[in-house]
Design a protein around this motif. Structure first.
Motif, PDB file in Angstrom:
ATOM      1  N   GLY B  79      15.939  -6.944  -5.888  1.00  0.00           N
ATOM      2  CA  GLY B  79      15.352  -8.063  -6.608  1.00  0.00           C
ATOM      3  C   GLY B  79      15.985  -9.401  -6.265  1.00  0.00           C
ATOM      4  N   GLY B  80      17.050  -9.341  -5.482  1.00  0.00           N
ATOM      5  CA  GLY B  80      17.647 -10.580  -5.002  1.00  0.00           C
ATOM      6  C   GLY B  80      18.170 -11.473  -6.115  1.00  0.00           C
ATOM      7  N   ILE B  81      18.221 -12.749  -5.811  1.00  0.00           N
ATOM      8  CA  ILE B  81      18.847 -13.713  -6.720  1.00  0.00           C
ATOM      9  C   ILE B  81      18.062 -13.840  -8.029  1.00  0.00           C
ATOM     10  N   GLN B  82      16.732 -13.652  -7.957  1.00  0.00           N
ATOM     11  CA  GLN B  82      15.927 -13.817  -9.184  1.00  0.00           C
ATOM     12  C   GLN B  82      16.385 -12.829 -10.262  1.00  0.00           C
ATOM     13  N   THR B  83      16.722 -11.609  -9.830  1.00  0.00           N
ATOM     14  CA  THR B  83      17.116 -10.588 -10.813  1.00  0.00           C
ATOM     15  C   THR B  83      18.315 -11.071 -11.622  1.00  0.00           C
ATOM     16  N   ILE B  84      19.344 -11.526 -10.927  1.00  0.00           N
ATOM     17  CA  ILE B  84      20.542 -11.891 -11.702  1.00  0.00           C
ATOM     18  C   ILE B  84      20.343 -13.234 -12.403  1.00  0.00           C
ATOM     19  N   ASP B  85      19.565 -14.136 -11.792  1.00  0.00           N
ATOM     20  CA  ASP B  85      19.294 -15.406 -12.481  1.00  0.00           C
ATOM     21  C   ASP B  85      18.630 -15.140 -13.830  1.00  0.00           C
ATOM     22  N   GLN B  86      17.646 -14.237 -13.827  1.00  0.00           N
ATOM     23  CA  GLN B  86      16.908 -13.946 -15.068  1.00  0.00           C
ATOM     24  C   GLN B  86      17.805 -13.246 -16.092  1.00  0.00           C
ATOM     25  N   LEU B  87      18.535 -12.247 -15.624  1.00  0.00           N
ATOM     26  CA  LEU B  87      19.380 -11.477 -16.548  1.00  0.00           C
ATOM     27  C   LEU B  87      20.451 -12.373 -17.171  1.00  0.00           C
ATOM     28  N   ILE B  88      21.035 -13.260 -16.357  1.00  0.00           N
ATOM     29  CA  ILE B  88      22.118 -14.097 -16.883  1.00  0.00           C
ATOM     30  C   ILE B  88      21.551 -15.150 -17.831  1.00  0.00           C
ATOM     31  N   ARG B  89      20.286 -15.531 -17.599  1.00  0.00           N
ATOM     32  CA  ARG B  89      19.644 -16.509 -18.496  1.00  0.00           C
ATOM     33  C   ARG B  89      19.397 -15.886 -19.869  1.00  0.00           C
ATOM     34  N   ASP B  90      19.109 -14.572 -19.865  1.00  0.00           N
ATOM     35  CA  ASP B  90      18.742 -13.924 -21.131  1.00  0.00           C
ATOM     36  C   ASP B  90      19.946 -13.643 -22.024  1.00  0.00           C
ATOM     37  N   LEU B  91      21.125 -13.488 -21.401  1.00  0.00           N
ATOM     38  CA  LEU B  91      22.293 -13.040 -22.188  1.00  0.00           C
ATOM     39  C   LEU B  91      22.567 -13.923 -23.411  1.00  0.00           C
ATOM     40  N   PRO B  92      22.636 -15.262 -23.244  1.00  0.00           N
ATOM     41  CA  PRO B  92      22.960 -16.087 -24.420  1.00  0.00           C
ATOM     42  C   PRO B  92      21.954 -15.910 -25.558  1.00  0.00           C
ATOM     43  N   GLU B  93      20.678 -15.738 -25.201  1.00  0.00           N
ATOM     44  CA  GLU B  93      19.669 -15.574 -26.274  1.00  0.00           C
ATOM     45  C   GLU B  93      19.887 -14.241 -26.996  1.00  0.00           C
ATOM     46  N   LEU B  94      20.198 -13.200 -26.223  1.00  0.00           N
ATOM     47  CA  LEU B  94      20.435 -11.887 -26.843  1.00  0.00           C
ATOM     48  C   LEU B  94      21.644 -11.959 -27.775  1.00  0.00           C
ATOM     49  N   LEU B  95      22.692 -12.652 -27.308  1.00  0.00           N
ATOM     50  CA  LEU B  95      23.896 -12.805 -28.144  1.00  0.00           C
ATOM     51  C   LEU B  95      23.541 -13.551 -29.430  1.00  0.00           C
ATOM     52  N   GLN B  96      22.795 -14.642 -29.276  1.00  0.00           N
ATOM     53  CA  GLN B  96      22.452 -15.492 -30.426  1.00  0.00           C
ATOM     54  C   GLN B  96      21.643 -14.709 -31.455  1.00  0.00           C
ATOM     55  N   ARG B  97      20.703 -13.892 -30.956  1.00  0.00           N
ATOM     56  CA  ARG B  97      19.867 -13.112 -31.886  1.00  0.00           C
ATOM     57  C   ARG B  97      20.738 -12.194 -32.738  1.00  0.00           C
ATOM     58  N   ASN B  98      21.687 -11.529 -32.067  1.00  0.00           N
ATOM     59  CA  ASN B  98      22.568 -10.618 -32.806  1.00  0.00           C
ATOM     60  C   ASN B  98      23.409 -11.379 -33.825  1.00  0.00           C
ATOM     61  N   LYS B  99      23.917 -12.522 -33.423  1.00  0.00           N
ATOM     62  CA  LYS B  99      24.746 -13.325 -34.340  1.00  0.00           C
ATOM     63  C   LYS B  99      23.944 -13.716 -35.583  1.00  0.00           C
ATOM     64  N   GLU B 100      22.695 -14.120 -35.348  1.00  0.00           N
ATOM     65  CA  GLU B 100      21.865 -14.589 -36.480  1.00  0.00           C
ATOM     66  C   GLU B 100      21.609 -13.462 -37.473  1.00  0.00           C
ATOM     67  N   ILE B 101      21.350 -12.271 -36.936  1.00  0.00           N
ATOM     68  CA  ILE B 101      21.083 -11.136 -37.834  1.00  0.00           C
ATOM     69  C   ILE B 101      22.319 -10.844 -38.675  1.00  0.00           C
ATOM     70  N   LEU B 102      23.484 -10.856 -38.023  1.00  0.00           N
ATOM     71  CA  LEU B 102      24.729 -10.560 -38.751  1.00  0.00           C
ATOM     72  C   LEU B 102      25.010 -11.647 -39.791  1.00  0.00           C
TER      73      LEU B 102
END
Lengths: 16, 363
Positions: B79-102
């Motif tokens: 998947g080349g650079i797009q794969t890691i660009d996308q995955l790394i972009r998503d991490l902060p949102e995933l973290l934030q969602r968990n924080k908000e629920i807690l």
């Protein structure tokens, strides 16, 4: 692995 | 068609012994696999730092060495650079969602507890119920466990981000088509005269042996993971004969019998790698002396090294990012259940509170 394991949290749930 | 639902039921002592045995087994497997993977990472690192195998493939000095082409292909296929660009972009949102629920879950508890305390101070001894502070202790402990886990995840995110930022440039180059990839690698005087030399042939054979060792390691990992052995019978027999289970003795003996052969083969594999790597380092020194060293050649070598390291980092980055994404998604499910528990108990406490207030006002 880089990220913490969630097993302990699941075990907590089972125990509760 | 009767199936006995209790077929697998065993005495508690057996169940406890089995879970301890399974933990020992998991530890043994994980440690063995971790040793092999660390060894592979070390090997890749050494080769990248010596610019091998690219250095001995680099006949013309102005075309892309075979191993770099293979590494480029491997990165693109994943998947080349797009794969890691996308995955790394998503991490902060995933973290934030968990924080908000807690945070929201704990907010439920805070608000109800504050109200309960106010009414207690107002009605004093007439406010006859267990204080919310007491009731919510287990949930708050669980909440702080979640907080710790999230803090560790944030540290992991930082490691991944740092690796991403330091390696992204090399990975991006690897993702280019061959012509552009070649243009990105400074050209240098050809090492043609070296091709037939003994030292190059020695390096080639040593590198081939190293590939064999890594392949054997992958096979060993699969074999170790696929071993399956049920200790229930052994524990049942021990309990029946001796009236007790010496879990440690039985487990250690069985683990050695089942996995001993593999751990020996792993040790031989790792030792063989050490020998080959030290031979490679000796041969590489000789190779470096014979090779013309000039600024162009050194610059070319530096870029080739970066590309090789970029490939290795890409493989690791994709694994880390997928692990992180799965971690956050799994955690979200657990946190949503935790949130449900918090809102349920708060709802019940509010209902109880309203009834108590009614009684107090009537009396």
């Amino acid at each position: 692995s880089l990220y913490p394991s969630l097993e302990d949290l699941k075990v907590d749930k089972v125990i509760q | 068609k009767y199936t006995d639902l209790f077929e697998k039921m065993v005495p508690l002592a057996i169940q406890q012994s089995l879970s301890i045995y399974n933990q020992r087994k998991a530890d043994l497997i994980n440690q063995t696999i971790a040793r092999m993977r660390d060894s592979t990472t070390l090997c890749n690192g050494v080769l990248a730092s010596l610019n091998l195998p690219a250095a001995i493939e680099d006949v013309s000095g102005d075309s892309v060495p075979q191993s770099i082409l293979q590494k480029s292909k491997a990165v693109i296929e994943q998947g080349g650079i797009q794969t890691i660009d996308q995955l790394i972009r998503d991490l902060p949102e995933l973290l934030q969602r968990n924080k908000e629920i807690l945070d929201e879950s704990l907010k439920f508890l805070d608000e109800e507890e504050a109200t309960d305390n106010d009414l207690k101070s107002k009605f004093k001894e007439r406010w006859q119920r267990t204080p919310s502070t007491e009731l919510y202790k287990p949930l708050r402990t669980e909440g702080s466990n979640f907080r710790n886990v999230l803090d560790k995840a944030i540290t992991a995110d930082a490691v991944v981000k740092e690796r991403y930022q330091s390696q992204r440039e090399a990975i991006a180059i690897l993702c280019k088509p061959e012509a552009e990839l070649n243009a990105a690698i400074p050209s240098a005087n050809p090492a043609k005269t070296m091709q037939g030399s003994e030292v190059v042939n020695t390096l080639k054979s040593l590198l081939a042996q190293l590939d064999e060792i890594k392949k054997e390691r992958e096979q060993l990992e699969n074999d170790i993971k696929s071993v399956n052995f049920d200790m229930t019978t052994k524990f049942l027999t021990a309990l029946a004969q001796d009236g007790a289970i010496n879990e440690e003795a039985l487990s250690v003996t069985e683990l050695d019998r089942v996995y001993g052969g593999y751990t020996d083969r792993v040790q031989r594999n790792l030792t063989k790698q050490e020998e080959i790597i030290s031979n490679i380092q000796v041969s590489h020194q000789e190779f470096s002396k014979m090779k013309q060293s000039n600024s162009e050649a050194n610059l070319r070598e530096e870029v080739l090294k970066k590309l090789a390291a970029g490939h290795d980092s890409y493989i690791e980055l994709v694994a880390n990012l997928r692990e992180g994404t799965k971690f956050y998604n799994d955690l979200t499910e657990i946190l949503l259940k935790f949130q449900g528990k918090c809102s349920d108990i708060v709802f019940a406490r509010k209902t109880e509170r309203d009834e108590l207030l009614k009684d107090l006002q009537q009396s």
